[in-house]
Design a protein around this motif. Structure first.
Motif, short mmCIF file in Angstrom:
data_model
loop_
_atom_site.label_atom_id
_atom_site.label_comp_id
_atom_site.label_asym_id
_atom_site.label_seq_id
_atom_site.Cartn_x
_atom_site.Cartn_y
_atom_site.Cartn_z
N GLN A 1 0.99 4.14 -2.81
CA GLN A 1 0.80 5.55 -2.41
C GLN A 1 1.93 6.41 -2.97
OE1 GLN A 1 -1.36 7.52 -0.81
NE2 GLN A 1 -0.01 9.26 -0.53
N ILE A 2 3.17 5.99 -2.75
CA ILE A 2 4.32 6.75 -3.22
C ILE A 2 4.27 6.88 -4.74
CG2 ILE A 2 6.84 6.68 -3.50
CD1 ILE A 2 6.91 5.43 -0.64
N GLY A 3 4.00 5.79 -5.42
CA GLY A 3 3.96 5.81 -6.88
C GLY A 3 2.89 6.73 -7.43
N LYS A 4 1.70 6.69 -6.83
CA LYS A 4 0.60 7.53 -7.31
C LYS A 4 0.92 9.01 -7.13
CE LYS A 4 -4.36 8.38 -6.68
NZ LYS A 4 -4.19 9.72 -7.16
N VAL A 5 1.40 9.37 -5.95
CA VAL A 5 1.71 10.78 -5.69
C VAL A 5 2.86 11.25 -6.57
CG1 VAL A 5 2.52 12.40 -3.93
CG2 VAL A 5 0.80 10.71 -3.34
N ALA A 6 3.88 10.41 -6.73
CA ALA A 6 5.02 10.78 -7.58
C ALA A 6 4.56 10.99 -9.02
CB ALA A 6 6.10 9.71 -7.51
N ARG A 7 3.72 10.10 -9.52
CA ARG A 7 3.24 10.23 -10.90
C ARG A 7 2.41 11.50 -11.08
NH1 ARG A 7 -0.90 8.95 -14.52
NH2 ARG A 7 -0.15 8.05 -16.45
N ASP A 8 1.49 11.75 -10.14
CA ASP A 8 0.66 12.95 -10.23
C ASP A 8 1.52 14.23 -10.21
OD1 ASP A 8 -1.58 11.32 -10.26
OD2 ASP A 8 -2.12 11.70 -8.16
N ALA A 9 2.51 14.26 -9.32
CA ALA A 9 3.38 15.44 -9.24
C ALA A 9 4.21 15.60 -10.52
CB ALA A 9 4.30 15.32 -8.02
N ARG A 10 4.70 14.49 -11.05
CA ARG A 10 5.51 14.54 -12.28
C ARG A 10 4.68 15.05 -13.45
NH1 ARG A 10 5.63 11.30 -16.47
NH2 ARG A 10 4.62 9.56 -15.43
N LEU A 11 3.46 14.54 -13.58
CA LEU A 11 2.59 14.98 -14.68
C LEU A 11 2.21 16.45 -14.53
CD1 LEU A 11 0.30 11.85 -15.08
CD2 LEU A 11 2.20 12.58 -16.56
N LYS A 12 2.00 16.88 -13.29
CA LYS A 12 1.68 18.29 -13.05
C LYS A 12 2.83 19.20 -13.49
CE LYS A 12 -0.07 21.32 -9.44
NZ LYS A 12 -0.46 21.42 -8.03
N LEU A 13 4.06 18.71 -13.33
CA LEU A 13 5.24 19.48 -13.74
C LEU A 13 5.55 19.31 -15.23
CD1 LEU A 13 7.56 18.73 -10.70
CD2 LEU A 13 6.43 20.89 -11.24
N LYS A 14 4.78 18.44 -15.91
CA LYS A 14 4.97 18.14 -17.34
C LYS A 14 6.38 17.59 -17.60
CE LYS A 14 1.55 21.26 -19.12
NZ LYS A 14 1.04 22.40 -18.51
N LEU A 15 6.79 16.66 -16.73
CA LEU A 15 8.08 16.00 -16.88
C LEU A 15 7.86 14.55 -17.28
CD1 LEU A 15 9.84 17.35 -13.66
CD2 LEU A 15 10.21 18.10 -16.01
N THR A 16 8.87 13.96 -17.88
CA THR A 16 8.80 12.54 -18.24
C THR A 16 9.42 11.72 -17.12
OG1 THR A 16 10.95 12.54 -19.34
CG2 THR A 16 9.02 13.11 -20.69
N VAL B 1 4.17 12.51 0.04
CA VAL B 1 4.45 11.32 -0.76
C VAL B 1 4.06 10.05 -0.02
CG1 VAL B 1 6.27 9.99 -1.89
CG2 VAL B 1 6.27 12.46 -2.07
N VAL B 2 4.33 9.99 1.26
CA VAL B 2 3.99 8.78 2.01
C VAL B 2 2.59 8.82 2.60
CG1 VAL B 2 6.39 8.19 2.50
CG2 VAL B 2 5.10 9.57 4.15
N GLY B 3 1.84 9.89 2.33
CA GLY B 3 0.44 9.95 2.74
C GLY B 3 0.20 10.46 4.14
N LEU B 4 1.15 11.17 4.71
CA LEU B 4 0.98 11.68 6.07
C LEU B 4 0.43 13.11 6.11
CD1 LEU B 4 4.26 10.37 7.72
CD2 LEU B 4 1.95 9.43 7.93
N ALA B 5 0.40 13.78 4.96
CA ALA B 5 -0.06 15.17 4.93
C ALA B 5 -0.83 15.43 3.65
CB ALA B 5 1.13 16.12 5.03
N ASN B 6 -1.58 16.50 3.69
CA ASN B 6 -2.37 16.96 2.56
C ASN B 6 -1.43 17.56 1.50
OD1 ASN B 6 -3.85 18.75 0.89
ND2 ASN B 6 -5.46 18.88 2.43
N GLU C 1 0.83 -1.20 0.00
CA GLU C 1 0.00 0.00 0.00
C GLU C 1 0.87 1.26 0.00
OE1 GLU C 1 -2.59 -0.45 3.34
OE2 GLU C 1 -3.71 -2.09 2.40
N LEU C 2 1.97 1.23 0.75
CA LEU C 2 2.88 2.38 0.78
C LEU C 2 3.53 2.58 -0.59
CD1 LEU C 2 4.27 4.64 2.31
CD2 LEU C 2 6.00 2.96 3.05
N ALA C 3 3.95 1.50 -1.22
CA ALA C 3 4.56 1.60 -2.55
C ALA C 3 3.57 2.19 -3.55
CB ALA C 3 5.03 0.23 -3.02
#
Length: 150
Positions: free
Chosen positions: A23-38, A82-87, A19-21
């Motif tokens: 969570q980390i992956g989803k947040v990282a992907r969302d942040a990367r796409l928001k920055l328009k990075l590959t 990233v690890v789901g401890l904060a908004n 579940e942690l993996a």
């Protein structure tokens, strides 16, 4: 079942780790796409191969603590998020907008980093030639606009 203590606990640990993996992956992907990075852009900044970074984003593996820190810095996001401890909105770090080169330049830089000395010399000569041509064109436009203005 002697010899297998904690089996149920191990299953719980594995589920929490999974579940942690994710969570980390989803947040990282969302942040990367928001920055328009590959994925390649982030992998390069973090010091991973694109394949390994892809597995992290898909949630199939957990990053080490130093790698997680580098990912957070590269994405400009807090580790707590990233690890789901904060908004996300509460702890979002904003990278400076002028730090990020366009995608074409990032790809070109990755390509240049793979070149040997001879290829780099040729590339430098070509780039210098293009820069001179561009300066000549700009000067010609200025000269033309000054003639038409008078």
């Amino acid at each position: 079942m002697k010899g297998k203590p904690g089996r149920k606990e191990g299953g719980t640990r594995a589920r929490v780790r999974n579940e942690l993996a994710i969570q980390i992956g989803k947040v990282a992907r969302d942040a990367r796409l928001k920055l328009k990075l590959t994925q390649e852009d982030i992998a390069e900044r973090v010091g991973l191969t694109a394949e390994v970074y892809g597995r992290l984003e898909r949630g199939t593996m957990l990053p080490s603590t130093p790698t997680l820190t580098k990912i957070c810095v590269a994405l400009g996001i807090s580790a707590d998020v990233v690890v789901g401890l904060a908004n996300k909105e509460a702890t979002q770090m904003q990278p400076a907008p002028d730090e990020e080169p366009p995608q074409e330049i990032r790809r070109l830089l990755r390509l240049v980093r793979t070149m040997d000395d001879e290829q780099l010399a040729i590339f430098k000569g070509m780039a210098t030639g293009f820069a001179k041509l561009n300066r000549r064109r700009q000067q010609s436009k200025r000269d033309t606009s000054q003639v038409t203005a008078t």
